[in-house]
Write an enzyme that holds these catalytic residues in place. Structure first.
Site, PDB file in Angstrom:
ATOM      1  N   GLY A  35       0.817  -1.206   0.000  1.00  0.00           N
ATOM      2  CA  GLY A  35       0.000   0.000   0.000  1.00  0.00           C
ATOM      3  C   GLY A  35       0.848   1.252   0.000  1.00  0.00           C
ATOM      4  O   GLY A  35       2.032   1.228  -0.346  1.00  0.00           O
TER       5      GLY A  35
ATOM      6  N   PRO B 147       2.835   4.672   1.522  1.00  0.00           N
ATOM      7  CA  PRO B 147       3.748   4.867   2.653  1.00  0.00           C
ATOM      8  C   PRO B 147       3.064   5.356   3.927  1.00  0.00           C
ATOM      9  O   PRO B 147       3.458   4.959   5.025  1.00  0.00           O
ATOM     10  CB  PRO B 147       4.736   5.910   2.119  1.00  0.00           C
ATOM     11  CG  PRO B 147       4.746   5.706   0.643  1.00  0.00           C
ATOM     12  CD  PRO B 147       3.325   5.351   0.299  1.00  0.00           C
TER      13      PRO B 147
ATOM     14  N   VAL C 124       0.127   4.676   5.178  1.00  0.00           N
ATOM     15  CA  VAL C 124      -0.453   3.543   5.907  1.00  0.00           C
ATOM     16  C   VAL C 124       0.647   2.580   6.315  1.00  0.00           C
ATOM     17  O   VAL C 124       0.584   1.959   7.388  1.00  0.00           O
ATOM     18  CB  VAL C 124      -1.520   2.834   5.054  1.00  0.00           C
ATOM     19  CG1 VAL C 124      -2.127   1.660   5.814  1.00  0.00           C
ATOM     20  CG2 VAL C 124      -2.611   3.819   4.650  1.00  0.00           C
ATOM     21  N   GLY C 125       1.690   2.463   5.488  1.00  0.00           N
ATOM     22  CA  GLY C 125       2.822   1.617   5.845  1.00  0.00           C
ATOM     23  C   GLY C 125       3.441   2.020   7.165  1.00  0.00           C
ATOM     24  O   GLY C 125       3.872   1.166   7.960  1.00  0.00           O
TER      25      GLY C 125
ATOM     26  N   GLU D  32       5.595  -3.363   1.008  1.00  0.00           N
ATOM     27  CA  GLU D  32       5.752  -3.107  -0.424  1.00  0.00           C
ATOM     28  C   GLU D  32       5.002  -1.813  -0.689  1.00  0.00           C
ATOM     29  O   GLU D  32       3.771  -1.782  -0.753  1.00  0.00           O
ATOM     30  CB  GLU D  32       5.191  -4.269  -1.242  1.00  0.00           C
ATOM     31  CG  GLU D  32       5.639  -4.256  -2.701  1.00  0.00           C
ATOM     32  CD  GLU D  32       4.857  -3.258  -3.541  1.00  0.00           C
ATOM     33  OE1 GLU D  32       5.433  -2.198  -3.873  1.00  0.00           O
ATOM     34  OE2 GLU D  32       3.698  -3.529  -3.860  1.00  0.00           O
TER      35      GLU D  32
ATOM     36  N   CYS E  47       2.057   0.054  -9.150  1.00  0.00           N
ATOM     37  CA  CYS E  47       3.149   0.637  -8.367  1.00  0.00           C
ATOM     38  C   CYS E  47       4.476   0.656  -9.124  1.00  0.00           C
ATOM     39  O   CYS E  47       5.350   1.468  -8.820  1.00  0.00           O
ATOM     40  CB  CYS E  47       3.313  -0.104  -7.050  1.00  0.00           C
ATOM     41  SG  CYS E  47       3.766  -1.846  -7.214  1.00  0.00           S
TER      42      CYS E  47
END
Length: 404
Positions: free
Chosen positions: A188, A190, A192-193, A210, A244
């Site tokens: 997802g 960054p 939310v990462g 990722e 992506c």
């Protein structure tokens, strides 16, 4: 009380029985996943058409065939992966038996995105099954039709005490992440990462993130520009640019920009006809929010090709922006749409310096007529992949990093 405590505990209890470690169990679940892809092919096509009008060919290629290849690859190699690996001994271990044994993590959480809503949960699932884990899958709520399909049908193919699907939005994901997992695989954005990584850190849980990135594409002056244009349009417009590893922007000289533009126009017409809006081979933006975000980027530089939009259909035409400046909005975030900015640079050295001044991308694409034009890029730029003359290829590579 957290609503997912019982679910995580039940999967952990199943894992502790040791049943998922057996080769027979791993094979049976991989084969069941293959049957799911075969038997639910039409519902998968329908769900993705509903979510983003994803073309049949794109669904088959990127969501079904790639996953089936992963399943077959795992089945063909599982026995060798499960074998102990001998290692050299040193002075201290001369009298010992030294080897590496590949152990499953335990209970794994896979959080998927909306752009490839089946591929990016099932490819990690293949690795998790092959490694002998129990798994909770959290598909994206944004691709709601695919989420519903996965939640309602996938559990009937896999052993319910070892695998589960959780649905919902940010609130449900936050509650899910409060639980202790043994591994987390997240795909997802960054922002939310960072949330996922912070949650994992509370339990010292290892994880794979990722994330996205702005993937540059350098086009040398000496290039087959029609071939370059064909590959750029395919990579940028596949899945309406919501990929992506798609080429996010082009770096080239001002002279090459002017020669490249008519080639890009011809490629767009060849792939999608004179009116891409009517093409059955061109997808739509996933949501109103994403549509508004991508449309706002069209004010960068000048619209050289395309630029048409239809809010009701969430349609944005294949668009090329010329003379884009590094400070323009299109260069401040990952585009994730069928929009390709061109930034002119005076030399290859300036292109390399431009890339290295920015956040590390997932991929760097280089086009030149000979190997001299592509040589050295992997040593002078930092990215997850450096690909001479092909776009979107890294996403099709076997997911080694996830395997035990």
């Amino acid at each position: 009380m957290n609503p997912y405590v019982g679910l995580v505990s039940s999967l952990r209890a199943a894992w502790l029985t040791g049943k998922t470690r057996a080769a027979e169990h791993r094979v049976s679940q991989l084969e069941a996943l293959g049957r799911f892809l075969d038997e639910k092919k039409q519902p998968i096509l329908d769900a993705m058409a509903s979510d983003m009008r994803k073309p049949l060919f794109e669904v088959e290629l990127s969501e079904i065939i790639i996953v089936k290849n992963e399943v077959n690859y795992a089945l063909n190699n599982l026995s060798s992966w499960m074998k102990d690996e001998g290692v050299d001994k040193n002075l201290v271990t001369q009298l010992d038996t030294a080897f590496i044994r590949k152990e499953p993590y335990g209970v794994v959480l896979i959080i998927g995105p909306w752009n490839y809503p089946l591929n990016l949960i099932l490819v990690p699932l293949v690795g998790a099954i092959a490694a002998g884990n129990c798994v909770i899958i959290k598909p994206s709520e944004i691709s709601s039709s695919t989420e519903k399909l996965v939640a309602e049908t996938l559990p009937s193919y896999l052993e319910k005490d070892c695998f589960a699907v959780v649905t919902g939005g940010p609130a449900e994901m936050t509650q899910l992440l409060e639980n202790k997992f043994d591994y987390i695989f997240f795909t997802g954005i960054p922002q939310v990462g960072k949330i996922v990584m912070a949650a994992a850190a509370k339990h010292l849980t290892p994880l794979t993130l990722e994330l996205g990135g702005k993937n540059p594409c350098y086009v040398a002056d000496q290039s087959d520009l029609q071939n370059v244009a064909n590959r750029l349009v395919w990579g940028r417009c596949f899945n309406a640019g919501q990929t992506c590893v798609a080429p996010d922007y082009v770096l080239c000289s001002a002279e090459t920009q002017e020669k490249l533009l008519p080639a890009l126009r011809r490629a767009i017409t060849q792939f999608f006809g004179p009116e891409p809006r009517e093409s059955p081979d061109f997808a739509r933006i996933i949501s109103d929010r994403q549509f508004q975000r991508v449309r706002a980027l069209l004010g960068s530089g000048r619209v050289a090709i395309g630029g048409q939009t239809d809010e009701r259909q969430r349609y944005i035409a294949p668009t090329v922006l010329a003379d884009v400046q590094p400070s323009d909005p299109a260069m401040q975030e990952e585009i994730f749409g069928p929009v390709l900015p061109i930034v002119t640079v005076p030399s290859v050295d300036e292109a390399i310096a431009f890339i290295n001044r920015r956040e590390r991308p997932l991929a760097v694409y280089v086009f030149a007529s000979d190997s001299k034009g592509t040589a050295g890029w992997a040593r002078t730029t930092a990215s997850s992949a450096s690909t001479p003359s092909l776009t979107a290829v890294p996403a099709s590579c076997v997911a080694w990093a996830w395997r035990p």
